[in-house]
Design a protein around this motif. Structure first.
Motif, mmCIF file in Angstrom:
data_model
loop_
_atom_site.group_PDB
_atom_site.id
_atom_site.type_symbol
_atom_site.label_atom_id
_atom_site.label_comp_id
_atom_site.label_asym_id
_atom_site.label_seq_id
_atom_site.Cartn_x
_atom_site.Cartn_y
_atom_site.Cartn_z
ATOM 1 N N ASP A 33 0.818 -1.221 0.000
ATOM 2 C CA ASP A 33 0.000 0.000 0.000
ATOM 3 C C ASP A 33 0.851 1.271 0.000
ATOM 4 O OD1 ASP A 33 -2.354 -1.472 0.093
ATOM 5 O OD2 ASP A 33 -2.242 -1.637 2.285
ATOM 6 N N VAL A 34 2.177 1.110 0.024
ATOM 7 C CA VAL A 34 3.032 2.303 -0.019
ATOM 8 C C VAL A 34 3.376 2.588 -1.481
ATOM 9 C CG1 VAL A 34 5.268 3.298 0.663
ATOM 10 C CG2 VAL A 34 3.995 1.859 2.265
ATOM 11 N N MET A 35 2.837 3.715 -1.975
ATOM 12 C CA MET A 35 2.951 3.980 -3.400
ATOM 13 C C MET A 35 4.136 4.911 -3.702
ATOM 14 S SD MET A 35 0.513 2.096 -3.724
ATOM 15 C CE MET A 35 -0.460 1.825 -5.182
ATOM 16 N N ASP A 36 4.621 4.815 -4.944
ATOM 17 C CA ASP A 36 5.647 5.731 -5.427
ATOM 18 C C ASP A 36 4.943 7.072 -5.688
ATOM 19 O OD1 ASP A 36 7.290 7.283 -7.106
ATOM 20 O OD2 ASP A 36 8.243 5.502 -7.951
ATOM 21 N N LEU A 46 4.618 7.876 -9.298
ATOM 22 C CA LEU A 46 3.842 6.907 -10.078
ATOM 23 C C LEU A 46 2.812 6.314 -9.107
ATOM 24 C CD1 LEU A 46 6.954 5.181 -11.626
ATOM 25 C CD2 LEU A 46 5.276 6.398 -12.994
ATOM 26 N N PRO A 47 1.816 7.120 -8.736
ATOM 27 C CA PRO A 47 0.954 6.772 -7.591
ATOM 28 C C PRO A 47 0.129 5.493 -7.780
ATOM 29 C CG PRO A 47 0.223 8.802 -8.653
ATOM 30 C CD PRO A 47 1.473 8.405 -9.336
ATOM 31 N N PHE A 48 0.162 4.895 -8.952
ATOM 32 C CA PHE A 48 -0.564 3.630 -9.157
ATOM 33 C C PHE A 48 0.361 2.431 -8.966
ATOM 34 C CE2 PHE A 48 0.760 5.781 -12.975
ATOM 35 C CZ PHE A 48 1.586 4.847 -13.573
ATOM 36 N N LEU A 49 1.624 2.687 -8.603
ATOM 37 C CA LEU A 49 2.564 1.585 -8.378
ATOM 38 C C LEU A 49 3.086 1.614 -6.950
ATOM 39 C CD1 LEU A 49 4.787 1.651 -11.595
ATOM 40 C CD2 LEU A 49 2.839 0.184 -11.100
ATOM 41 N N ASN A 50 3.200 0.434 -6.332
ATOM 42 C CA ASN A 50 3.750 0.397 -4.984
ATOM 43 C C ASN A 50 5.249 0.082 -5.017
ATOM 44 O OD1 ASN A 50 4.244 -2.519 -4.688
ATOM 45 N ND2 ASN A 50 2.005 -2.706 -4.797
ATOM 46 N N ALA A 68 11.908 11.700 -4.928
ATOM 47 C CA ALA A 68 10.905 10.822 -4.322
ATOM 48 C C ALA A 68 11.549 9.832 -3.347
ATOM 49 C CB ALA A 68 10.148 10.068 -5.413
ATOM 50 N N THR A 69 12.851 9.626 -3.461
ATOM 51 C CA THR A 69 13.505 8.606 -2.628
ATOM 52 C C THR A 69 13.321 8.879 -1.129
ATOM 53 O OG1 THR A 69 15.146 8.316 -4.360
ATOM 54 C CG2 THR A 69 15.669 7.344 -2.241
ATOM 55 N N ASP A 70 13.522 10.139 -0.721
ATOM 56 C CA ASP A 70 13.385 10.479 0.699
ATOM 57 C C ASP A 70 11.956 10.253 1.181
ATOM 58 O OD1 ASP A 70 16.028 11.150 0.734
ATOM 59 O OD2 ASP A 70 15.709 13.327 0.664
ATOM 60 N N VAL A 71 11.005 10.656 0.339
ATOM 61 C CA VAL A 71 9.591 10.499 0.692
ATOM 62 C C VAL A 71 9.261 9.012 0.817
ATOM 63 C CG1 VAL A 71 7.215 10.947 -0.062
ATOM 64 C CG2 VAL A 71 9.020 12.614 -0.534
ATOM 65 N N ILE A 72 9.753 8.234 -0.136
ATOM 66 C CA ILE A 72 9.485 6.795 -0.125
ATOM 67 C C ILE A 72 10.083 6.153 1.124
ATOM 68 C CG2 ILE A 72 10.059 4.618 -1.302
ATOM 69 C CD1 ILE A 72 9.764 6.209 -3.968
ATOM 70 N N ARG A 90 -1.317 1.078 -18.971
ATOM 71 C CA ARG A 90 -2.724 1.482 -18.809
ATOM 72 C C ARG A 90 -2.832 2.932 -18.363
ATOM 73 N NH1 ARG A 90 -3.487 -3.825 -16.766
ATOM 74 N NH2 ARG A 90 -3.479 -3.184 -14.592
ATOM 75 N N ASN A 91 -1.777 3.448 -17.718
ATOM 76 C CA ASN A 91 -1.802 4.822 -17.231
ATOM 77 C C ASN A 91 -1.093 5.795 -18.174
ATOM 78 O OD1 ASN A 91 -3.020 5.122 -14.312
ATOM 79 N ND2 ASN A 91 -2.065 3.111 -14.426
ATOM 80 N N GLY A 92 -0.892 5.355 -19.407
ATOM 81 C CA GLY A 92 -0.358 6.266 -20.430
ATOM 82 C C GLY A 92 1.144 6.435 -20.436
ATOM 83 N N ILE A 93 1.851 5.566 -19.713
ATOM 84 C CA ILE A 93 3.319 5.644 -19.712
ATOM 85 C C ILE A 93 3.871 4.409 -20.422
ATOM 86 C CG2 ILE A 93 5.406 5.647 -18.273
ATOM 87 C CD1 ILE A 93 3.663 7.000 -16.085
#
Lengths: 252, 162
Positions: free
Chosen positions: B15-18, B21-25, B55-59, B99-102
Motif C-alpha cells: 500500500d506504499v505507493m511511489d 507513479l501513484p498507481f505503483l507500490n 521521491a527517494t526520501d519520501v518513499i 494502462r496509465n499512459g506511460i
C-alpha cells in the motif's frame, strides 16, 4: 594514501557534481526551449544526487560528524575542490553545452574506472549508479555539439568560440597530484596521461562529426583542486549557502 | 513472532505507493530489497532508483512509517549496490504503466540503442502505433523520457531503461 588524501579526493567527486549542478540549475525557467529547460534541470538533479552520496560518504570517512549538508553549505570557497571548468559561467547556451560536453566525457571515463575498483566499494557503488545517468548526459551534450557545430553558420561560429574559450579549463581534469599518483599505483584511478589521451580521442571524434576544430592550445588553467578558484565560485556559494547560513537550524 | 511481523510489513508495503507513479507500490518498483531482522529490530533495505530522485526520501519515510506501525523497532537501510535497474520492475507493474499512459521500459536494462545513437521503437501506450518520436531523453521526472506519437499525435512519457 592517507585518510586525509582519501577525504579530499571524495570532495573532488562531490564538489565537481554539486557546483556543476548549481550552475545548470540557473537555466531552470530560462532555457531556449521547454525540453531543454527540463533536460538541464534533470541533469542538475542527477548531479545533486551524486554529490549527496559522495558527501555523505566523505563525512563518514572523516568521522567528525559532518553530514552532507554541513559539507555542502558550511565550507568556504577555499575549501572547495571542484574543477575550475564546472564553476565557469553559463554564458550562452553553447557555452553551457560545451562545458557539459567536456565534463560529461571526463565523468564517463572516471566513473567507468571507479565502478571497477575495489579500494573504496562505496565509491564503486555510487559510480555504478552514476554511470547509468552520465551516459544519458553524455549522449545529450554530444548530440547538441553536433547539432550546433553542423548547424547554421552562426551556431557553428558560436559553438566553436565556446569550445575555444573553455579549452584551457580541460587540462585540470587530468592534472597530476599526490593523490592521483598514489591512486594510480593502487590502481584506483586510471593513469592520468592515458585517461587524458582517451578523453582527447573521444572529444576529437565528436568535434570532427560536428565540423568543429580541436583547439591546439596547450597552456592550461589549474588550481581548483587546491582551493584556488576563479571569482565565480564565491558568487555561486553565496547564493547556494545563504539560506542555511542565515538559518542554520532551518527544517523543511 | 518477528517472522510474522516481516510478513505483515511485506503485505503493508503493497500500500506504499511511489509518489511520482501513484498507481505503483514500492514492491512492484523493485525498490525494496531484503527485509530481515538483526536482533535489534527489523531492517528494510531500499535501493534508490536515480541518484537525485526527490521521491527517494519520501518513499523511505513512507516505508519506515508503514513498517513502524507494525513493528516499532524497524529501520531503513539504503543499499546502493547492486544498482537499481528497470529490470526489477514487475511485469504486472509494467502493464499498469501502460494502462496509465506511460510506455514501460522494454527489454533488458541500459537503453543501449539510444546510447549508441539509434532510436529504439517505443510503441504509443494509447494507440499502440510504432510510429513515435523521441522529443527529449529527459522528461517530467528523472526516470522518464518525452515522446510523441506520430499517429494519434498524443505526447507521452516513456520510463527509461537503466
Amino acid at each position: 594514501m592517507t585518510k586525509d588524501e582519501h577525504f579530499e579526493w571524495l570532495l573532488w567527486l562531490a564538489d565537481d557534481a554539486l557546483i556543476l549542478a548549481q550552475r545548470l540549475s540557473e537555466w531552470c525557467g530560462h532555457a531556449p526551449v521547454l525540453e531543454e529547460d527540463i533536460a538541464l534541470s534533470n541533469i542538475a538533479l542527477d548531479l545533486i544526487g551524486q554529490s549527496r552520496a559522495f558527501y555523505a560518504h566523505a563525512g563518514q570517512l572523516e568521522g567528525l560528524g559532518r553530514d552532507e549538508d554541513q559539507l555542502a553549505f558550511f565550507r568556504t570557497d577555499r575549501d572547495f575542490r571542484n574543477l575550475l571548468l564546472v564553476e565557469q559561467p553559463n554564458g550562452d547556451f553553447g557555452d553551457t553545452i560545451a562545458r557539459q560536453f567536456f565534463f560529461d566525457q571526463f565523468a564517463l571515463l572516471r566513473f567507468t574506472h571507479l565502478a571497477q575498483q575495489s579500494f573504496d566499494t562505496e565509491v564503486a557503488a555510487i559510480a555504478t549508479k552514476a554511470l547509468k545517468e552520465v551516459r544519458y548526459h553524455a549522449a545529450h551534450s554530444a548530440e547538441w555539439m553536433i547539432r550546433l557545430g553542423d548547424g547554421t553558420e552562426e551556431s557553428h561560429q558560436r559553438i566553436q568560440e565556446s569550445v575555444n574559450r573553455l579549452w584551457e579549463y580541460t587540462g585540470e581534469c587530468f592534472e597530476p597530484n599526490s593523490f592521483q599518483t598514489a591512486a594510480e599505483k593502487a590502481n584506483v584511478l586510471p593513469h592520468a596521461e592515458s585517461a587524458h589521451k582517451e578523453w582527447l580521442a573521444t572529444i576529437t571524434s565528436i568535434l570532427s562529426q560536428a565540423t568543429l576544430s580541436v583547439p591546439n592550445g596547450t597552456w592550461m588553467q589549474k588550481g581548483g583542486r587546491q582551493g584556488g578558484h576563479s571569482e565565480h565560485l564565491s558568487y555561486i556559494l553565496a547564493e547556494m549557502q545563504v539560506l542555511p547560513r542565515t538559518y542554520p537550524d532551518a527544517q523543511w | 513472532m518477528v517472522n510474522e511481523a516481516i510478513q505483515a510489513i511485506r503485505k503493508r508495503l503493497l500500500d506504499v505507493m511511489d509518489p511520482e507513479l501513484p498507481f505503483l507500490n514500492v514492491m512492484e518498483m523493485g525498490m525494496v530489497r531484503e527485509i530481515y531482522t538483526d536482533g535489534e529490530g527489523i531492517v528494510i533495505q531500499i535501493t534508490p532508483t536515480y541518484s537525485g530522485c526527490p521521491a527517494t526520501d519520501v518513499i523511505a519515510d513512507d516505508v519506515l512509517e508503514a513498517a513502524q506501525s507494525i513493528h516499532e523497532q524497524s529501520r531503513i537501510e539504503i543499499i546502493r549496490s547492486p544498482a537499481w535497474t528497470t529490470d526489477w520492475i514487475t511485469e504486472e507493474a509494467k502493464k499498469k504503466m501502460e494502462r496509465n499512459g506511460i510506455a514501460p521500459p522494454s527489454g533488458q536494462s541500459a537503453d543501449k540503442a539510444y546510447l549508441l545513437g539509434k532510436e529504439r521503437v517505443i510503441p504509443c501506450p494509447r494507440c499502440k502505433s510504432a510510429e513515435t518520436l523521441l522529443v527529449s531523453a529527459f522528461g517530467s521526472t528523472a526516470c522518464k523520457a518525452h515522446y510523441q506519437c506520430k499517429h494519434c499525435m498524443e505526447p507521452f512519457d516513456h520510463f527509461k531503461c537503466i
